[in-house]
Design a protein around this motif. Sequence first.
Motif, PDB file in Angstrom:
ATOM      1  N   LEU A 162       0.924  -1.033   0.206  1.00 53.83           N
ATOM      2  CA  LEU A 162       0.003  -0.013   0.099  1.00 53.83           C
ATOM      3  C   LEU A 162       1.098   1.360   0.003  1.00 53.83           C
ATOM      4  CD1 LEU A 162      -2.638  -1.116   2.529  1.00 53.83           C
ATOM      5  CD2 LEU A 162      -2.853  -1.133   0.182  1.00 53.83           C
ATOM      6  N   GLY A 255      -7.931  -2.338  -5.411  1.00 51.84           N
ATOM      7  CA  GLY A 255      -7.216  -3.460  -6.272  1.00 51.84           C
ATOM      8  C   GLY A 255      -6.753  -4.366  -5.344  1.00 51.84           C
ATOM      9  N   GLU A 256      -7.092  -4.551  -3.892  1.00 51.75           N
ATOM     10  CA  GLU A 256      -6.333  -5.563  -3.015  1.00 51.75           C
ATOM     11  C   GLU A 256      -7.242  -6.941  -3.175  1.00 51.75           C
ATOM     12  OE1 GLU A 256      -3.666  -5.626  -1.231  1.00 51.75           O
ATOM     13  OE2 GLU A 256      -3.030  -3.759  -2.027  1.00 51.75           O
ATOM     14  N   ALA A 273      -6.061 -10.959   8.925  1.00 56.13           N
ATOM     15  CA  ALA A 273      -7.272 -11.444   8.793  1.00 56.13           C
ATOM     16  C   ALA A 273      -7.044 -13.025   8.445  1.00 56.13           C
ATOM     17  CB  ALA A 273      -7.813 -10.882   7.740  1.00 56.13           C
TER      18      ALA A 273
ATOM     19  N   ASN B 335     -12.047  -3.911   0.021  1.00 58.56           N
ATOM     20  CA  ASN B 335     -10.363  -4.148  -0.579  1.00 58.56           C
ATOM     21  C   ASN B 335     -10.282  -3.793  -2.012  1.00 58.56           C
ATOM     22  OD1 ASN B 335      -9.227  -4.584   2.120  1.00 58.56           O
ATOM     23  ND2 ASN B 335      -9.692  -6.766   1.862  1.00 58.56           N
ATOM     24  N   LEU B 336     -11.211  -4.455  -2.896  1.00 60.31           N
ATOM     25  CA  LEU B 336     -10.991  -4.232  -4.218  1.00 60.31           C
ATOM     26  C   LEU B 336     -11.235  -2.748  -4.975  1.00 60.31           C
ATOM     27  CD1 LEU B 336     -10.734  -6.245  -6.469  1.00 60.31           C
ATOM     28  CD2 LEU B 336     -13.192  -6.591  -6.640  1.00 60.31           C
ATOM     29  N   ASP B 338     -11.886   0.155  -2.533  1.00 69.85           N
ATOM     30  CA  ASP B 338     -11.707   1.310  -1.574  1.00 69.85           C
ATOM     31  C   ASP B 338     -12.566   2.516  -1.618  1.00 69.85           C
ATOM     32  OD1 ASP B 338     -10.277   2.761   0.141  1.00 69.85           O
ATOM     33  OD2 ASP B 338      -8.789   3.742  -1.343  1.00 69.85           O
ATOM     34  N   ARG B 365     -11.542  -6.258  10.780  1.00 72.75           N
ATOM     35  CA  ARG B 365     -10.635  -7.315  10.867  1.00 72.75           C
ATOM     36  C   ARG B 365     -10.169  -7.342   9.350  1.00 72.75           C
ATOM     37  NH1 ARG B 365     -14.119 -11.458  12.805  1.00 72.75           N
ATOM     38  NH2 ARG B 365     -13.639 -10.485  14.837  1.00 72.75           N
ATOM     39  N   ARG B 366     -10.757  -7.084   8.346  1.00 73.19           N
ATOM     40  CA  ARG B 366     -10.333  -7.597   7.015  1.00 73.19           C
ATOM     41  C   ARG B 366      -9.908  -6.243   5.983  1.00 73.19           C
ATOM     42  NH1 ARG B 366     -11.490 -12.912   6.713  1.00 73.19           N
ATOM     43  NH2 ARG B 366     -12.852 -13.639   8.275  1.00 73.19           N
ATOM     44  N   VAL B 368      -7.622  -4.379   4.493  1.00 79.37           N
ATOM     45  CA  VAL B 368      -6.299  -4.310   4.317  1.00 79.37           C
ATOM     46  C   VAL B 368      -5.525  -2.976   4.815  1.00 79.37           C
ATOM     47  CG1 VAL B 368      -4.097  -4.919   3.195  1.00 79.37           C
ATOM     48  CG2 VAL B 368      -6.330  -5.904   2.537  1.00 79.37           C
ATOM     49  N   SER B 369      -6.038  -1.619   4.405  1.00 77.27           N
ATOM     50  CA  SER B 369      -5.372  -0.562   4.571  1.00 77.27           C
ATOM     51  C   SER B 369      -5.489  -0.063   6.245  1.00 77.27           C
ATOM     52  CB  SER B 369      -6.241   0.594   4.019  1.00 77.27           C
ATOM     53  OG  SER B 369      -7.453   0.766   4.418  1.00 77.27           O
ATOM     54  N   GLY B 370      -6.191  -0.937   6.803  1.00 80.72           N
ATOM     55  CA  GLY B 370      -6.170  -0.702   8.237  1.00 80.72           C
ATOM     56  C   GLY B 370      -7.157   0.683   8.413  1.00 80.72           C
ATOM     57  N   LEU B 371      -7.702   1.172   7.476  1.00 79.13           N
ATOM     58  CA  LEU B 371      -8.237   2.566   7.495  1.00 79.13           C
ATOM     59  C   LEU B 371      -9.700   2.344   8.094  1.00 79.13           C
ATOM     60  CD1 LEU B 371      -7.571   4.777   4.300  1.00 79.13           C
ATOM     61  CD2 LEU B 371      -6.737   5.006   6.536  1.00 79.13           C
ATOM     62  N   GLN B 374     -10.140   3.110  11.838  1.00 73.37           N
ATOM     63  CA  GLN B 374      -9.724   4.346  12.184  1.00 73.37           C
ATOM     64  C   GLN B 374     -10.959   5.578  11.857  1.00 73.37           C
ATOM     65  OE1 GLN B 374      -6.007   5.604  10.452  1.00 73.37           O
ATOM     66  NE2 GLN B 374      -5.391   3.555  10.862  1.00 73.37           N
ATOM     67  N   ASP B 375     -11.544   5.290  10.841  1.00 71.52           N
ATOM     68  CA  ASP B 375     -12.457   6.349  10.220  1.00 71.52           C
ATOM     69  C   ASP B 375     -13.824   5.715  10.714  1.00 71.52           C
ATOM     70  OD1 ASP B 375     -10.479   6.806   8.949  1.00 71.52           O
ATOM     71  OD2 ASP B 375     -11.007   6.864   6.953  1.00 71.52           O
TER      72      ASP B 375
END
Lengths: 413, 413
Positions: A162, A255-256, A273, B335-336, B338, B365-366, B368-371, B374-375
């Motif tokens: 990322l 795109g992940e 995860a 994830n795909l 965002d 949990r899933r 990926v960005s971890g965002l 937080q938001d």
Amino acid sequence: MNNNLTPLGPKADKATVRRHNLSLVLRAVHDAGEATRAGIATRVGLTRAAVSSLVEQLLEYGFVTEWGKTSSGQVGRPGTVLKVARTGPAGLGAEINVDYIAVCVVDLAGTDRVRLVEHVDNRVVQPSEVLARAAQLAARALGSAAEQGLVPAGAHVAVPGLVTGGTVRQAPNLGWTRVAIEGLFAQALLALRPAHRALPVSSDNEANVAALAELWYGAGTEGVRSFLYLTGEIGIGGALVLGGELLRGAHGFAGEIGHMVVDPDGVLCRCGARGCLEQYAGQGALLKAAGIGTDAGLLGVAELRRRARQADPAVLSAIERAGRQLGVVVSGAVNLFDPDAVMLGGVYRELMEWLAPAVEAELARRVVSGLWSQDRGRLRAASPLGDAARGAAGVIVREVLADPAAYAERDDD
Amino acid sequence: MNNNLTPLGPKADKATVRRHNLSLVLRAVHDAGEATRAGIATRVGLTRAAVSSLVEQLLEYGFVTEWGKTSSGQVGRPGTVLKVARTGPAGLGAEINVDYIAVCVVDLAGTDRVRLVEHVDNRVVQPSEVLARAAQLAARALGSAAEQGLVPAGAHVAVPGLVTGGTVRQAPNLGWTRVAIEGLFAQALLALRPAHRALPVSSDNEANVAALAELWYGAGTEGVRSFLYLTGEIGIGGALVLGGELLRGAHGFAGEIGHMVVDPDGVLCRCGARGCLEQYAGQGALLKAAGIGTDAGLLGVAELRRRARQADPAVLSAIERAGRQLGVVVSGAVNLFDPDAVMLGGVYRELMEWLAPAVEAELARRVVSGLWSQDRGRLRAASPLGDAARGAAGVIVREVLADPAAYAERDDD
């Protein structure tokens, strides 16, 4: 509906218009491969006189060159053939992956003129050392480029992780967290080339630039403008191109696909995860399932291919299982995005003949529109290893094409 | 990079420019709610004189009205306040769902001025009969609209299924295959209103227009421009809005999130595949898991809510399980793609307080960005039932706003 509140035909600043039109004419030559002044005028809707004046400036800057006359067999008066220059402006791209570093210099026409690939295990050294090694490779590539008369306008560095604002937020497969990639690379490169001007450095996710390479130099040139791109590396990279534009998402993390879920309570992933696709159909999972050491890297993939060719049942069944899981997730992504095509890169490309049938079977079964089974050729092998570096170099080339005057002016400093 | 090869500042046809600028001024008034001529001139970059002339024409057409002067407390000379007209041009929208038909007339400002909803089981009758019933409702709505001085420019019909080229390709939950929805609806409406001019009819997927309603009248007005929209009905509808634009996909079938996979070898879905989300977290699956009859429709949902409020353990656990499965699939989609936000509509909206914690847990949990963790406030309840009809009516209103001259000229026939 177009909500853009820009009125048609306001008097824009004259210099801005000329600058814009200079790019317009250059891109017309670039996209056509070769063109005459009259042909450009027709294509872009400017007068012949305006185009001639713009072409003069592009010739002076060294962005285009004249290549004799069109043959008399063509309609109309013969005109002078123009092509984009094969010397001068270029882009430098670097891909830092888990087990290799690739560097590429691409000219204005999109040809990769220099390409250097070094196989190294980037997981065992510090990020700063990896970037220093990438800078060494880049310095060598810049030397070769200079010998060919090419002057890269900037460097674009791609990493499987990322990436935002010049920083790798996380790249689990490299083991990187918060690495100031642009600063470290620029510094290392400057230290190696103290006599040269500092090269502007930008950065992105590896799958993103690999997808752009597909768009600019691969499938996109055949008219495929919307596609899902997956690359099987140690992890799984993914990117989405929609109508010729890369989809970045609201925070730049789109795109992940490697972290879409195969089994909610399944194997723990490096992202934290459980049950991510990466843990079932990534290169490591594939090698392990086939009974080959996961640390074998590219050699492992070659071994996997060798055994698949010999029809080793354990290997074939491992590939088939990974293909099914890949197919299930890709079907979901296709139902969500409805792309023209799905491109498989990295290790998937190497294993295409054994992997594709399982993926196709899931797509035929699961894509709701029913279109998948009717349209052939929508699942495709992507370009070979290292094209993320070419895409990265292409990003710089596109910047030059978008504003040639900026590049020419900087060169005059 | 913008690859559009349109030069800046060419002399476009004068009438075309005026037509474009007429829309520009109308949209400026629409977007601002109220505006003065001077304010519009600043906003759109045209001269005060040009704006005045365009406003005169819009007043003549009846698209805008004058509303007294700005107060002396504001900066500058007081100007006449302009608003879009609350009579005249409007849009008619119809939503045909599994257990109801909703019809809506929306005025130029986006207010729904007429709304009629009829609860019927549309699965037990022929498509042509369903469309005849929708036309009856539409005719009644047009009558009420006429009493309010509203004249819809067209009708837009939404159905939970794959819709392209005026035809429902398939709507598994309605049991429809290849239904020429636009022709049948237009014909039925004309038969009911023989003295009136035929209304142009267009059509789309229900989740698509519900997402547009969110964009135009809901979350989008708060600045959320990229979101994933899911609506729990008998099936699960889905749509993606990116940067204020609906993502349609290469063939018009994007957004089918209900057919993303929860369990590859799981329950057989109406689409023919196994393990689709719809079979685990659709309204029917939810009612069944909670021990309520699946044919109870909206009454069943009310019963589900009642029992959840009483903390019935079987019901809470059924909602929690559905929420987890929904969360797993939504995490994959996030994830795909965002997005800024995820909107839950239909039955999910009704069950939000019990459903959201499970969905949020999977997202935290899933993603990926971890965002996600937080938001806050990124998982939201969508607008209430029936807003697909409002979105559909809005599609017609947007067409009028995009080219008011076309509507005014047609009205002169």
